[in-house]
Each structure stands twice: as structure tokens, then as C-alpha cells.
Motif scaffolding. Structure first.
Motif, mmCIF file in Angstrom:
data_model
loop_
_atom_site.group_PDB
_atom_site.id
_atom_site.type_symbol
_atom_site.label_atom_id
_atom_site.label_comp_id
_atom_site.label_asym_id
_atom_site.label_seq_id
_atom_site.Cartn_x
_atom_site.Cartn_y
_atom_site.Cartn_z
ATOM 1 N N MET A 1 0.818 -1.175 0.000
ATOM 2 C CA MET A 1 0.000 0.000 0.000
ATOM 3 C C MET A 1 0.863 1.240 0.000
ATOM 4 O O MET A 1 0.912 1.947 -0.956
ATOM 5 N N GLY A 2 1.555 1.529 1.066
ATOM 6 C CA GLY A 2 2.403 2.706 1.110
ATOM 7 C C GLY A 2 1.622 3.969 1.398
ATOM 8 O O GLY A 2 0.458 3.936 1.758
ATOM 9 N N LEU A 3 2.280 5.063 1.207
ATOM 10 C CA LEU A 3 1.696 6.364 1.500
ATOM 11 C C LEU A 3 0.811 6.807 0.341
ATOM 12 O O LEU A 3 1.261 6.871 -0.794
ATOM 13 N N ASN A 4 -0.447 7.109 0.628
ATOM 14 C CA ASN A 4 -1.393 7.478 -0.421
ATOM 15 C C ASN A 4 -1.803 8.939 -0.376
ATOM 16 O O ASN A 4 -2.785 9.317 -0.984
ATOM 17 N N HIS A 5 -1.078 9.749 0.370
ATOM 18 C CA HIS A 5 -1.414 11.160 0.410
ATOM 19 C C HIS A 5 -0.146 11.997 0.210
ATOM 20 O O HIS A 5 0.949 11.471 0.223
ATOM 21 N N LEU A 39 7.350 -6.747 8.034
ATOM 22 C CA LEU A 39 8.126 -6.126 6.963
ATOM 23 C C LEU A 39 7.277 -5.214 6.089
ATOM 24 O O LEU A 39 7.748 -4.191 5.621
ATOM 25 N N ARG A 40 6.044 -5.608 5.875
ATOM 26 C CA ARG A 40 5.183 -4.840 4.966
ATOM 27 C C ARG A 40 4.582 -3.627 5.665
ATOM 28 O O ARG A 40 4.138 -3.699 6.816
ATOM 29 N N PHE A 41 4.554 -2.519 4.962
ATOM 30 C CA PHE A 41 3.986 -1.268 5.444
ATOM 31 C C PHE A 41 2.551 -1.488 5.937
ATOM 32 O O PHE A 41 2.190 -1.077 7.040
ATOM 33 N N ASP A 42 1.737 -2.136 5.100
ATOM 34 C CA ASP A 42 0.325 -2.367 5.429
ATOM 35 C C ASP A 42 0.158 -3.138 6.731
ATOM 36 O O ASP A 42 -0.737 -2.846 7.513
ATOM 37 N N ASP A 43 1.010 -4.139 6.934
ATOM 38 C CA ASP A 43 0.915 -4.950 8.146
ATOM 39 C C ASP A 43 1.224 -4.120 9.390
ATOM 40 O O ASP A 43 0.573 -4.264 10.426
ATOM 41 N N ARG A 44 2.206 -3.237 9.278
ATOM 42 C CA ARG A 44 2.549 -2.378 10.422
ATOM 43 C C ARG A 44 1.435 -1.381 10.705
ATOM 44 O O ARG A 44 1.111 -1.121 11.866
ATOM 45 N N VAL A 45 0.819 -0.827 9.650
ATOM 46 C CA VAL A 45 -0.302 0.099 9.828
ATOM 47 C C VAL A 45 -1.474 -0.628 10.487
ATOM 48 O O VAL A 45 -2.066 -0.123 11.459
ATOM 49 N N ARG A 46 -1.811 -1.823 10.002
ATOM 50 C CA ARG A 46 -2.922 -2.587 10.592
ATOM 51 C C ARG A 46 -2.649 -2.927 12.050
ATOM 52 O O ARG A 46 -3.539 -2.848 12.886
ATOM 53 N N TRP A 47 -1.397 -3.304 12.364
ATOM 54 C CA TRP A 47 -1.046 -3.631 13.744
ATOM 55 C C TRP A 47 -1.238 -2.413 14.647
ATOM 56 O O TRP A 47 -1.875 -2.520 15.700
ATOM 57 N N LEU A 48 -0.694 -1.262 14.256
ATOM 58 C CA LEU A 48 -0.863 -0.054 15.073
ATOM 59 C C LEU A 48 -2.342 0.307 15.232
ATOM 60 O O LEU A 48 -2.789 0.642 16.329
ATOM 61 N N SER A 49 -3.086 0.243 14.138
ATOM 62 C CA SER A 49 -4.508 0.591 14.181
ATOM 63 C C SER A 49 -5.273 -0.304 15.143
ATOM 64 O O SER A 49 -6.049 0.187 15.965
ATOM 65 N N SER A 50 -5.050 -1.587 15.047
ATOM 66 C CA SER A 50 -5.812 -2.515 15.888
ATOM 67 C C SER A 50 -5.290 -2.564 17.323
ATOM 68 O O SER A 50 -6.072 -2.572 18.268
ATOM 69 N N GLU A 51 -3.992 -2.564 17.500
ATOM 70 C CA GLU A 51 -3.401 -2.682 18.840
ATOM 71 C C GLU A 51 -3.658 -1.442 19.696
ATOM 72 O O GLU A 51 -3.859 -1.545 20.904
ATOM 73 N N TYR A 52 -3.660 -0.274 19.081
ATOM 74 C CA TYR A 52 -3.773 0.982 19.829
ATOM 75 C C TYR A 52 -5.001 1.803 19.452
ATOM 76 O O TYR A 52 -5.097 2.969 19.827
ATOM 77 N N ALA A 53 -5.930 1.202 18.719
ATOM 78 C CA ALA A 53 -7.186 1.854 18.332
ATOM 79 C C ALA A 53 -6.935 3.215 17.665
ATOM 80 O O ALA A 53 -7.569 4.211 17.982
#
Length: 76
Positions: A1-5, A39-53
Motif C-alpha cells: 500500500m504505502g503512502l497514499n497522500h 516487513l510490509r507497510f500495510d501490516d505495520r499500519v494494521r497492527w498499530l490501528s488494531s493494537e492501539y485503536a
């Protein structure tokens, strides 16, 4: 995914992260260092989103800024 903005939008999000999340960027970087080693950007974003709301935009900004700082350290 990466940065979309745009980089301008990214900077505005980074500036608002402490106010919106209650944590400074350095705290988020520490949590990422201590968290799972995705390793994947998307996976790190999903982890932060779910782990820390976190909102998706804030999680994306944190991961992108983290990557920029890491890359700068390697090159510097």
C-alpha cells in the motif's frame, strides 16, 4: 500500500499525532521498535490501528515517519 497522500498532508498528520493520540512520535517509534517485526507497510499500519485503536491516517503517518527516520539514520 504505502503512502497514499501528499507530503504536506503527511506533515499535518504527524503534527497532530501527539494531540490526537496522547503520545509523542518518539513514543510511537519505541512501540514500533518493541512490537512485531512486520516487513510490509500495510501490516505495520494494521497492527498499530488494531493494537492501539488508532485512526488509519494516524497509523499510516506514524509508520511512514518511522520509515523516513530509519532511512535517514542509515544514510547519515
Amino acid at each position: 500500500m504505502g503512502l497514499n497522500h501528499s507530503e504536506e498532508t503527511h506533515q499535518r498528520l504527524v503534527e497532530k499525532v501527539p494531540q490526537c493520540t496522547g503520545r509523542e512520535m518518539t513514543e510511537w517509534f519505541g512501540l514500533m521498535n518493541d512490537g512485531p517485526s512486520f516487513l510490509r507497510f500495510d501490516d505495520r499500519v494494521r497492527w498499530l490501528s488494531s493494537e492501539y485503536a488508532l485512526a488509519h491516517g494516524h497509523a499510516t503517518a506514524i509508520v511512514h515517519e518511522y520509515d523516513l527516520v530509519k532511512a535517514h539514520r542509515r544514510m547519515g
